[in-house]
Motif scaffolding. Structure first.
Motif, short mmCIF file in Angstrom:
data_model
loop_
_atom_site.label_atom_id
_atom_site.label_comp_id
_atom_site.label_asym_id
_atom_site.label_seq_id
_atom_site.Cartn_x
_atom_site.Cartn_y
_atom_site.Cartn_z
N CYS A 144 0.81 -1.22 0.00
CA CYS A 144 0.00 0.00 0.00
C CYS A 144 0.84 1.27 0.00
O CYS A 144 0.29 2.37 -0.09
N ASP A 145 2.15 1.15 0.15
CA ASP A 145 3.08 2.28 0.14
C ASP A 145 2.92 3.23 1.33
O ASP A 145 3.52 4.29 1.36
N SER A 146 2.12 2.88 2.33
CA SER A 146 1.97 3.74 3.51
C SER A 146 3.20 3.58 4.41
O SER A 146 3.76 2.48 4.50
N PRO A 147 3.61 4.68 5.11
CA PRO A 147 4.78 4.58 5.99
C PRO A 147 4.43 3.92 7.33
O PRO A 147 3.34 4.14 7.86
N PHE A 148 5.35 3.15 7.84
CA PHE A 148 5.15 2.49 9.13
C PHE A 148 6.45 2.51 9.93
O PHE A 148 7.54 2.62 9.35
N CYS A 149 6.30 2.42 11.25
CA CYS A 149 7.50 2.35 12.10
C CYS A 149 8.01 0.91 12.13
O CYS A 149 7.34 -0.01 11.64
N HIS A 150 9.16 0.75 12.72
CA HIS A 150 9.80 -0.56 12.79
C HIS A 150 8.90 -1.60 13.45
O HIS A 150 8.81 -2.74 13.00
N GLU A 151 8.21 -1.17 14.55
CA GLU A 151 7.37 -2.09 15.31
C GLU A 151 6.13 -2.54 14.52
O GLU A 151 5.69 -3.67 14.64
N CYS A 152 5.57 -1.61 13.76
CA CYS A 152 4.28 -1.90 13.11
C CYS A 152 4.43 -2.55 11.73
O CYS A 152 3.43 -2.97 11.16
N LEU A 153 5.63 -2.55 11.19
CA LEU A 153 5.80 -3.12 9.85
C LEU A 153 6.17 -4.61 9.96
O LEU A 153 7.16 -4.95 10.60
N SER A 154 5.34 -5.45 9.40
CA SER A 154 5.63 -6.89 9.41
C SER A 154 6.41 -7.25 8.15
O SER A 154 6.74 -6.35 7.35
N HIS A 155 6.67 -8.51 7.98
CA HIS A 155 7.42 -8.95 6.81
C HIS A 155 6.72 -10.12 6.12
O HIS A 155 6.11 -10.96 6.78
N CYS A 156 6.88 -10.15 4.83
CA CYS A 156 6.32 -11.25 4.05
C CYS A 156 7.20 -12.48 4.28
O CYS A 156 8.43 -12.39 4.20
N ASP A 157 6.58 -13.60 4.64
CA ASP A 157 7.35 -14.83 4.90
C ASP A 157 8.00 -15.38 3.64
O ASP A 157 8.94 -16.16 3.73
N SER A 158 7.51 -14.94 2.51
CA SER A 158 8.03 -15.49 1.26
C SER A 158 9.22 -14.67 0.73
O SER A 158 10.32 -15.18 0.60
N CYS A 159 8.98 -13.36 0.50
CA CYS A 159 10.07 -12.55 -0.07
C CYS A 159 10.82 -11.75 0.98
O CYS A 159 11.80 -11.10 0.69
N HIS A 160 10.33 -11.74 2.25
CA HIS A 160 10.92 -11.02 3.39
C HIS A 160 10.88 -9.50 3.22
O HIS A 160 11.55 -8.77 3.94
#
Lengths: 74, 350
Positions: B262-278
């Motif tokens: 979605c291109d929205s900005p997030f902080c380190h805590e709130c941004l998760s990662h895709c298990d596939s491409c990381h």
């Protein structure tokens, strides 16, 4: 003659001083403040603004207050 | 508005009685608090130097210089008092306080008296320091209240507040929560209050408000319209700040990471990662693979709602099955033998 001098530059304590009769405000400032620049101070005689060449009178109250006082954070 | 003489006399009289009732046992004392403050700063500086925190050490050194200057000033004042021929405490008489009130009225144009609240106040001109508008300030002396050290209490109230963006309570680089930090003016301002030299008091506080000490502000004027990044504490201008799309904390451009979907900005805590491409992806955009339950971004989740790994596995299995299907077609007996139960059977009504 005896004057009450309040020097708010530094300690800020009031003291009675003896000066020769006919001493002007500018002379007293030079005597007490050395090389300090008069425009950086609010000088009052008996709580009133005064010209530099005003002759001081016995019993006058002179206050010298810096116009720049640096505050700080606690 | 000029006040009636009677009102000024009554105020002067009340202030005089407040001053004489103060506890002057506290007047002659060594500045232990300032001494210990300097001592703490020295130890902190040494610690910073040992750990190689050079910037912190420099900052502490600057603070130490200011604190030492204040300590020296207090000791000089104490020495001056003891050396003076004058009486220890020269409290202004009622007449002198009256004259002070007249002088204040003349200097500031207006003097506000409140006999019930036991306060007098003046308003400064609009103050602007280094191009930052701070507005006029009301200097309010509550002569009915005393501080713990016995001096009269006063407040500095912003009349048209333009507080620092990072801290609403800082309305001036040297004023926080209506309390002014007097810095080098501490001794003289307090002395003027103790002695009832109200004109000196108000003019000195006003002078302090017109002066900026860049060495020790609550918030530096250069950072007045700036905000602090919650993650790295770096200071950025208000126009450069970003807020986390989830928890809404303030972020600098370095710490704000965009969601890949979605291109929205997030902080380190709130941004998760895709298990596939990381890659970084917010929780709203992540979807689970129907097969392995892995959290995947939209790019990694295929149309069949499987991640690329599961999809690849399925393709492999299908390809493995294909030769067997060909073999069954070539040899129907064998094919029948491996068919599972009920395959090809249909329920027929009786």
């Amino acid at each position: 003659m005896k004057l009450l001098l309040i020097n708010n530059d530094g300690g800020g304590f009031a003291d009675y001083i003896d000066v020769p009769s006919g001493t002007t405000v500018a002379q007293l400032f030079k005597q007490k403040m050395g090389d300090a620049v008069a425009r950086d101070y609010l000088i009052r005689v008996n709580r009133q603004p005064c010209p530099p060449n005003q002759c001081l009178q016995d019993g006058d109250r002179i206050s010298i207050t810096p116009t720049k006082i640096e505050g700080a954070r606690s | 508005m000029k006040h009636p003489q009677k009102q000024l006399w009554r105020t002067a009289s009340r202030i005089y009685h407040c001053l004489v009732s103060q506890d002057y046992a506290t007047q002659l004392k060594l500045p232990f608090e300032d001494w210990w403050h300097c001592d703490r700063l020295i130890r902190k500086r040494q610690q910073a130097q040992r750990r190689g925190w050079n910037l912190a050490a420099l900052k502490l050194e600057r603070e130490l210089k200011t604190s030492l200057a204040q300590l020296i000033q207090q000791l000089t004042t104490l020495h001056g008092e003891l050396s003076s021929d004058s009486p220890q405490q020269q409290i202004s008489s009622v007449g002198e306080i009256y004259a002070e009130l007249l002088a204040i009225e003349e200097e500031f144009g207006e003097l506000q008296l409140d006999l019930r609240a036991q306060s007098i106040s003046v308003i400064t001109e609009r103050i602007e320091l280094e191009g930052v508008y701070l507005g006029p300030f009301e200097i309010c002396l509550d002569y009915g209240n005393q501080n713990t050290d016995g001096t009269l209490h006063y407040r500095v109230i912003a009349r048209d507040p333009n507080p620092a963006i990072t801290n609403d309570s800082v309305t001036h680089p040297h004023v926080q929560s209506e309390v002014v930090c007097e810095g080098e003016g501490q001794t003289v301002i307090r002395r003027s209050l103790e002695q009832g030299r109200l004109f000196d008091f108000f003019t000195m506080v006003a002078s302090l408000l017109r002066t900026y000490n860049s060495e020790s502000p609550y918030v530096a004027l250069s950072d007045w319209d700036s905000v602090e990044c919650t993650e790295c504490a770096d200071v950025v201008t208000a126009s450069e700040q970003t807020r986390c799309g989830n928890c809404e904390i303030t972020l600098c451009s370095e710490c704000a990471k965009d969601c890949a979907d979605c291109d929205s900005p997030f902080c380190h805590e709130c941004l998760s990662h895709c298990d596939s491409c990381h890659g970084g992806c917010c929780t709203s955009c992540l979807k689970q693979c129907v097969q392995c339950n892995a959290d995947c971004c939209q790019r990694c989740l295929l149309e069949n709602e499987r991640c690329s790994d599961c999809d690849a596995e399925e393709t492999e299995e299908t390809e493995e099955e294909l030769p067997e299907t060909h073999a069954s077609a070539a040899n129907p007996v064998t094919a029948t033998a491996v068919q599972p139960d009920c395959l090809g059977e249909t329920v027929v009504s009786a």
